[in-house]
Design a protein around this motif. Sequence first.
Motif, mmCIF file in Angstrom:
data_model
loop_
_atom_site.group_PDB
_atom_site.id
_atom_site.type_symbol
_atom_site.label_atom_id
_atom_site.label_comp_id
_atom_site.label_asym_id
_atom_site.label_seq_id
_atom_site.Cartn_x
_atom_site.Cartn_y
_atom_site.Cartn_z
ATOM 1 N N ALA A 55 46.612 35.665 29.646
ATOM 2 C CA ALA A 55 47.624 36.345 30.473
ATOM 3 C C ALA A 55 48.420 37.313 29.621
ATOM 4 C CB ALA A 55 48.554 35.318 31.118
ATOM 5 N N TYR A 56 48.700 38.497 30.190
ATOM 6 C CA TYR A 56 49.659 39.418 29.588
ATOM 7 C C TYR A 56 51.005 39.082 30.240
ATOM 8 C CZ TYR A 56 45.557 42.191 28.193
ATOM 9 O OH TYR A 56 44.375 42.613 27.653
ATOM 10 N N ARG A 57 51.844 38.404 29.534
ATOM 11 C CA ARG A 57 53.072 37.852 30.110
ATOM 12 C C ARG A 57 52.714 37.065 31.373
ATOM 13 N NH1 ARG A 57 57.762 40.038 27.805
ATOM 14 N NH2 ARG A 57 57.300 41.703 26.347
ATOM 15 N N ARG A 58 53.212 37.507 32.547
ATOM 16 C CA ARG A 58 52.926 36.686 33.744
ATOM 17 C C ARG A 58 51.670 37.129 34.485
ATOM 18 N NH1 ARG A 58 58.829 36.887 35.982
ATOM 19 N NH2 ARG A 58 57.804 36.735 38.002
ATOM 20 N N HIS A 59 51.033 38.213 33.989
ATOM 21 C CA HIS A 59 49.831 38.697 34.673
ATOM 22 C C HIS A 59 48.590 38.043 34.066
ATOM 23 C CE1 HIS A 59 47.009 41.295 36.678
ATOM 24 N NE2 HIS A 59 46.468 41.604 35.518
ATOM 25 N N VAL A 60 47.936 37.191 34.852
ATOM 26 C CA VAL A 60 46.748 36.498 34.352
ATOM 27 C C VAL A 60 45.547 37.439 34.459
ATOM 28 C CG1 VAL A 60 45.261 34.485 34.578
ATOM 29 C CG2 VAL A 60 47.708 34.288 35.091
ATOM 30 N N ALA A 61 45.001 37.828 33.291
ATOM 31 C CA ALA A 61 43.879 38.774 33.275
ATOM 32 C C ALA A 61 42.536 38.060 33.301
ATOM 33 C CB ALA A 61 43.971 39.661 32.031
ATOM 34 N N LEU A 62 42.456 36.854 32.745
ATOM 35 C CA LEU A 62 41.205 36.084 32.742
ATOM 36 C C LEU A 62 41.501 34.667 33.221
ATOM 37 C CD1 LEU A 62 39.783 37.120 29.227
ATOM 38 C CD2 LEU A 62 39.152 38.086 31.462
ATOM 39 N N GLY A 121 31.999 45.236 35.852
ATOM 40 C CA GLY A 121 33.119 44.880 36.725
ATOM 41 C C GLY A 121 33.958 46.101 37.005
ATOM 42 N N PRO A 122 34.688 46.096 38.114
ATOM 43 C CA PRO A 122 35.540 47.226 38.454
ATOM 44 C C PRO A 122 36.639 47.438 37.417
ATOM 45 C CG PRO A 122 35.330 45.690 40.301
ATOM 46 C CD PRO A 122 34.747 45.013 39.106
ATOM 47 N N ASN A 123 37.297 48.581 37.487
ATOM 48 C CA ASN A 123 38.447 48.845 36.604
ATOM 49 C C ASN A 123 39.464 47.728 36.760
ATOM 50 O OD1 ASN A 123 37.934 52.200 37.413
ATOM 51 N ND2 ASN A 123 37.865 51.440 35.340
ATOM 52 N N GLY A 124 39.982 47.251 35.629
ATOM 53 C CA GLY A 124 41.027 46.242 35.670
ATOM 54 C C GLY A 124 40.528 44.828 35.885
ATOM 55 N N SER A 125 39.198 44.627 35.861
ATOM 56 C CA SER A 125 38.683 43.284 36.147
ATOM 57 C C SER A 125 38.774 42.349 34.940
ATOM 58 C CB SER A 125 37.230 43.373 36.633
ATOM 59 O OG SER A 125 36.440 44.058 35.689
ATOM 60 N N GLY A 126 39.058 42.907 33.750
ATOM 61 C CA GLY A 126 39.253 42.040 32.591
ATOM 62 C C GLY A 126 38.218 42.196 31.485
ATOM 63 N N LYS A 127 37.364 43.207 31.568
ATOM 64 C CA LYS A 127 36.271 43.343 30.594
ATOM 65 C C LYS A 127 36.795 43.532 29.164
ATOM 66 C CE LYS A 127 34.543 46.902 32.734
ATOM 67 N NZ LYS A 127 35.524 47.011 33.832
ATOM 68 N N THR A 128 37.703 44.491 28.996
ATOM 69 C CA THR A 128 38.212 44.755 27.647
ATOM 70 C C THR A 128 38.960 43.551 27.108
ATOM 71 O OG1 THR A 128 38.374 47.095 28.152
ATOM 72 C CG2 THR A 128 39.660 46.317 26.278
ATOM 73 N N THR A 129 39.724 42.893 27.960
ATOM 74 C CA THR A 129 40.450 41.692 27.534
ATOM 75 C C THR A 129 39.468 40.632 27.054
ATOM 76 O OG1 THR A 129 42.125 42.200 29.198
ATOM 77 C CG2 THR A 129 42.156 39.977 28.268
ATOM 78 N N LEU A 130 38.385 40.462 27.799
ATOM 79 C CA LEU A 130 37.386 39.460 27.411
ATOM 80 C C LEU A 130 36.725 39.835 26.081
ATOM 81 C CD1 LEU A 130 35.795 36.928 27.997
ATOM 82 C CD2 LEU A 130 34.244 38.262 29.423
ATOM 83 N N THR A 182 29.899 48.106 30.148
ATOM 84 C CA THR A 182 29.494 49.424 30.626
ATOM 85 C C THR A 182 29.773 49.575 32.114
ATOM 86 O OG1 THR A 182 27.624 50.962 30.784
ATOM 87 C CG2 THR A 182 27.119 48.636 31.088
ATOM 88 N N HIS A 183 29.906 50.833 32.528
ATOM 89 C CA HIS A 183 29.972 51.144 33.960
ATOM 90 C C HIS A 183 28.655 51.762 34.424
ATOM 91 C CE1 HIS A 183 34.270 50.497 34.850
ATOM 92 N NE2 HIS A 183 34.456 50.824 33.590
ATOM 93 N N LEU A 184 27.723 51.960 33.485
ATOM 94 C CA LEU A 184 26.495 52.691 33.813
ATOM 95 C C LEU A 184 25.377 51.726 34.194
ATOM 96 C CD1 LEU A 184 26.729 55.282 30.925
ATOM 97 C CD2 LEU A 184 27.113 55.695 33.365
HETATM 98 N N1 LIG Z 1 48.568 45.314 27.323
HETATM 99 C C1 LIG Z 1 48.594 44.950 28.604
HETATM 100 N N2 LIG Z 1 49.737 44.528 29.174
HETATM 101 C C2 LIG Z 1 49.778 44.131 30.466
HETATM 102 N N3 LIG Z 1 48.701 44.112 31.290
HETATM 103 C C3 LIG Z 1 47.533 44.529 30.774
HETATM 104 C C4 LIG Z 1 47.417 44.971 29.414
HETATM 105 N N4 LIG Z 1 46.120 45.322 29.187
HETATM 106 C C5 LIG Z 1 45.471 45.113 30.352
HETATM 107 N N5 LIG Z 1 46.306 44.641 31.300
HETATM 108 C C6 LIG Z 1 45.963 44.264 32.678
HETATM 109 O O1 LIG Z 1 44.995 43.221 32.612
HETATM 110 C C7 LIG Z 1 43.971 43.425 33.588
HETATM 111 C C8 LIG Z 1 42.626 43.525 32.891
HETATM 112 O O2 LIG Z 1 42.620 44.714 32.102
HETATM 113 P P1 LIG Z 1 41.343 45.127 31.243
HETATM 114 O O3 LIG Z 1 41.719 46.355 30.463
HETATM 115 O O4 LIG Z 1 40.848 43.961 30.496
HETATM 116 O O5 LIG Z 1 40.294 45.515 32.392
HETATM 117 P P2 LIG Z 1 38.913 46.319 32.290
HETATM 118 O O6 LIG Z 1 37.950 45.596 33.160
HETATM 119 O O7 LIG Z 1 38.546 46.499 30.863
HETATM 120 O O8 LIG Z 1 39.294 47.722 32.941
HETATM 121 P P3 LIG Z 1 38.615 49.173 32.731
HETATM 122 O O9 LIG Z 1 37.234 49.095 33.293
HETATM 123 O O10 LIG Z 1 39.501 50.056 33.550
HETATM 124 O O11 LIG Z 1 38.659 49.490 31.256
HETATM 125 C C9 LIG Z 1 44.368 44.677 34.368
HETATM 126 O O12 LIG Z 1 45.067 44.260 35.533
HETATM 127 C C10 LIG Z 1 45.305 45.407 33.427
HETATM 128 O O13 LIG Z 1 46.245 46.164 34.157
#
Ligand SMILES: Nc1ncnc2c1ncn2[C@@H]1O[C@H](COP(=O)(O)OP(=O)(O)OP(=O)(O)O)[C@@H](O)[C@H]1O
Length: 274
Positions: free
Chosen positions: A39-46, A62-71, A212-214
Amino acid sequence: MVSDCTANSSDGKAIRSGQLKATMPPEAPIVRVASLRYAYRRHVALHDISFDLGPGVTALLGPNGSGKTTLLKCVLGLLPTEAGTITRDERGRTDGVESFGYVPQSPELPGFSTVHDAVAYAGWLYGMSPGKLDAAAHGILELLGLTDLARRRIRTLSGGQRQRVAIAAGMIHDPPLLVLDEPSAGLDPGQRLRVREAVARVTQARATLLSTHLLEDVRHVADRILVLVNGKVGFDGTVDDLYRVIGPSHTGDLGADFEAGYDALIRTLGGDSE
Ligand SMILES: Nc1ncnc2c1ncn2[C@@H]1O[C@H](COP(=O)(O)OP(=O)(O)OP(=O)(O)O)[C@@H](O)[C@H]1O
């Protein structure tokens, strides 16, 4: 080990056909992710992510914001695990050399440097001993078909050439785990093809996680697909499994079918297809 291919709808119910089987994960995973939450503070990303990675290419979609980079960052140890565990098999590494290689979406390579020296420098950053750098740089450049570029300055390379050099730099130390973040983003079709060939060439014995998105890249190089939607694994299976999920709408055009199937899957999982 043979596992079921799974796809979970937004209400948690399985949506795939009952008999689907994926060949992954293999018996000895190189990475094991168990009940990961971030979680990023209170936002649960995974939410409660679990999967094993073995040799071969696993595409992370996964779509934008689905959590790929976080994972990816969690798997690489760049973000701390908040709950759950990530275990990386070091495959005998006791020499201080990193067990992962990372190719970021916008790799920073020194423009003034030659390709050979930039790749060798990456090896040094990963912890290789100086005496091994020259031979390792030659070896990886040859493997990726980049020997002709070895003496060129980085600043003179095209985007696709630069991306292939970045892949060489990310794996000069022969890591068991290679993480590629959108390696083909922004490239033209010809350059994408060369990068795809490079990925296919280097991934036999290692676990490669390819964000990837491709979908074209996925179809050609991935052994397995993980789809994240709203921070959860919505689908885990092979490319063939995805075709089977498409079912009767299969038109015979594999590229179009794959895109249509993926879009339908994302909608079913409760996400927005792009
Ligand atoms: N540093 C951060 N602080 C707060 N929230 C964040 C932070 N980084 C990412 N998030 C949120 O966490 C969620 C997952 O983000 P993440 O970047 O992992 O997604 P993604 O699948 O890689 O997106 P994209 O395809 O657009 O790169 C999103 O809702 C994003 O807004």
